[in-house]
Design an enzyme around this catalytic site. Structure first.
Site, short mmCIF file in Angstrom:
data_model
loop_
_atom_site.label_atom_id
_atom_site.label_comp_id
_atom_site.label_asym_id
_atom_site.label_seq_id
_atom_site.Cartn_x
_atom_site.Cartn_y
_atom_site.Cartn_z
N TRP A 172 38.98 -32.09 45.51
CA TRP A 172 38.62 -32.27 44.28
C TRP A 172 37.97 -30.81 43.89
CZ3 TRP A 172 34.05 -35.51 42.17
CH2 TRP A 172 33.86 -35.59 40.97
N TYR B 65 38.02 -40.15 35.01
CA TYR B 65 37.86 -39.38 35.89
C TYR B 65 36.83 -39.37 36.71
CZ TYR B 65 38.05 -34.31 37.30
OH TYR B 65 38.14 -33.03 38.17
N ARG C 125 60.84 -32.79 39.92
CA ARG C 125 61.42 -34.08 39.05
C ARG C 125 62.71 -33.47 38.57
NH1 ARG C 125 57.62 -37.18 34.89
NH2 ARG C 125 57.04 -34.91 34.34
#
Length: 401
Positions: free
Chosen positions: A331, A93, A227
């Site tokens: 972020w 991270y 998906r």
């Protein structure tokens, strides 16, 4: 060292705030260790970076009843298992916590968990902003919420009720004025059939579901990529669920990556490009991100906030020059640190929408964490985030602790 703590039950049950309606149900009554004597806490700790199945360990430690000034004793009600938490454990991270022995671990360690809903058990001298029974959330990344109890500085948490979806809220608002562009579009062409378009992959994630709902509330139109599921029936059910939340268009990854998708986009939904796609939200990367770029109209913006495929994405020179695209990164941790006031305001606005029934949080897969829950159960829940389809985001829900 203090003597071995004795778990005691509070002389009277403490009433916690009634949880909001939604897929998550927090316990109405919890047992307390205190207010007499030491409080015992159990925490998942990580002494070394690696895979969760091998790096995480369950650690027990004691908390003194005498709190330092300006601190609060918290117990965790619920804490999500986010991809960013797993990346932190893996050491990949963007911001990694320091390893310490403050909890009495044999080796320097940290407690994972960047988000959570916590209840104030007691407050130290000089604390004016909290009282027993208040709910709080971390004010910044790195608090370490995967534990039953914690003592933290009062400035490390903020007193609000649990909310969600603020990444989606900020990305839809901060990079393109989609609402303003919608108004301009109607002024230019009364034949426009709806508000401005945005496109996103990973659309059935928590962020994606939030973006769909906010888009609906603000009159925007969205193209959402999900998906494929194991069967056609499951895929169709997912599409219908997303449409029910407010999605304008839902396509599978297979449909999205077909060679003719951009022509389909123009022919079926954007009136030949007269209603351009102005914003793209990317959390996948790789080929999916490249297709988001192809789908953007002139002067569009792509905001990347994740890379679940772990595939690199080269910024395309042609579209950057000739379509004058802009590429941004979002972020949440950094944004929240830079805008603490806006963070609180955003969460309060989302909570108000939840009260009105205009916003629903994403489905969750609850993992019960009681005092006697074993280490393997907790570690498996974290490791399971890395593979396969889940019925919802993993969520530790704390019971008898």
């Amino acid at each position: 060292m203090p003597p071995r703590p004795i778990l005691l039950r509070a002389p009277a049950p403490v009433r916690t705030p009634t949880p909001r309606r939604g897929p998550l149900t927090l316990p109405q009554r919890r047992h307390l260790s205190g207010p007499y004597g030491y409080t015992q806490s159990r925490a998942l700790v990580c002494p070394e970076f690696g895979e969760p199945s091998s790096s995480l360990h369950l650690h027990t430690h004691s908390i003194s009843p005498s709190l330092p000034p300006s601190t609060v004793l918290l117990r965790t009600l619920a804490a999500p298992i986010n991809p960013s938490d797993v990346n932190t454990i893996q050491g990949t991270y963007g911001s990694l916590p320091p390893l310490t022995t403050l909890l009495g671990t044999a080796r320097p360690s940290f407690v994972p968990g960047n988000e959570g809903v916590l209840e104030v058990v007691s407050v130290g001298p000089g604390v004016a902003g909290f009282k027993r029974g208040d709910w709080a959330i971390p004010a910044a990344t790195g608090l370490g919420t995967w534990r039953t109890h914690a003592v933290v500085g009062e400035r490390e948490v903020m007193r609000v009720e649990p909310g969600g979806g603020w990444s989606a809220w900020r990305m839809l608002r901060d990079y393109v004025d989609l609402v303003g562009e919608s108004v301009k579009a109607y002024g230019r062409d009364p034949g426009t059939e709806g508000g401005a378009w945005f496109i996103q992959n990973g659309a059935n994630s928590a962020v994606g579901r939030a973006a769909v709902q906010f888009g609906r509330l603000w009159g925007l139109r969205s193209i959402n990529v999900v998906r494929e599921r194991g069967t056609e029936e499951e895929t169709r059910a997912l599409k219908e669920e997303m449409v029910g939340l407010g999605a304008t268009v839902v396509v599978t990854e297979g449909e999205f990556l077909e060679r003719g998708f951009t022509e389909r986009l123009k022919g079926e939904w954007t009136r030949g490009g007269r209603d351009p796609v102005l914003l793209g939200l990317n959390c996948v990367g790789g080929k999916s991100a490249a297709q988001v770029v192809r789908s953007l109209g002139e002067k569009g913006v792509m905001v990347t906030y994740g890379g679940m495929s772990r595939q690199s994405f080269p910024f395309p020179t042609g579209p950057m020059i000739f379509k004058r695209l802009r590429f941004e990164g979002f972020w949440l941790s950094a944004w929240a640190k830079e805008h603490p006031g806006e963070k609180k305001k955003t969460i309060e606005e989302i909570v108000e929408l939840m009260r009105k029934g205009q916003f629903k949080s994403a489905p969750v897969e609850e993992v019960k964490w009681d005092w006697d829950t074993d280490e393997k159960t907790l570690k498996d829940a974290v490791q399971g985030t890395l593979g396969g389809f889940r019925s919802g985001k993993g969520l530790f829900v704390f019971g008898e602790t």
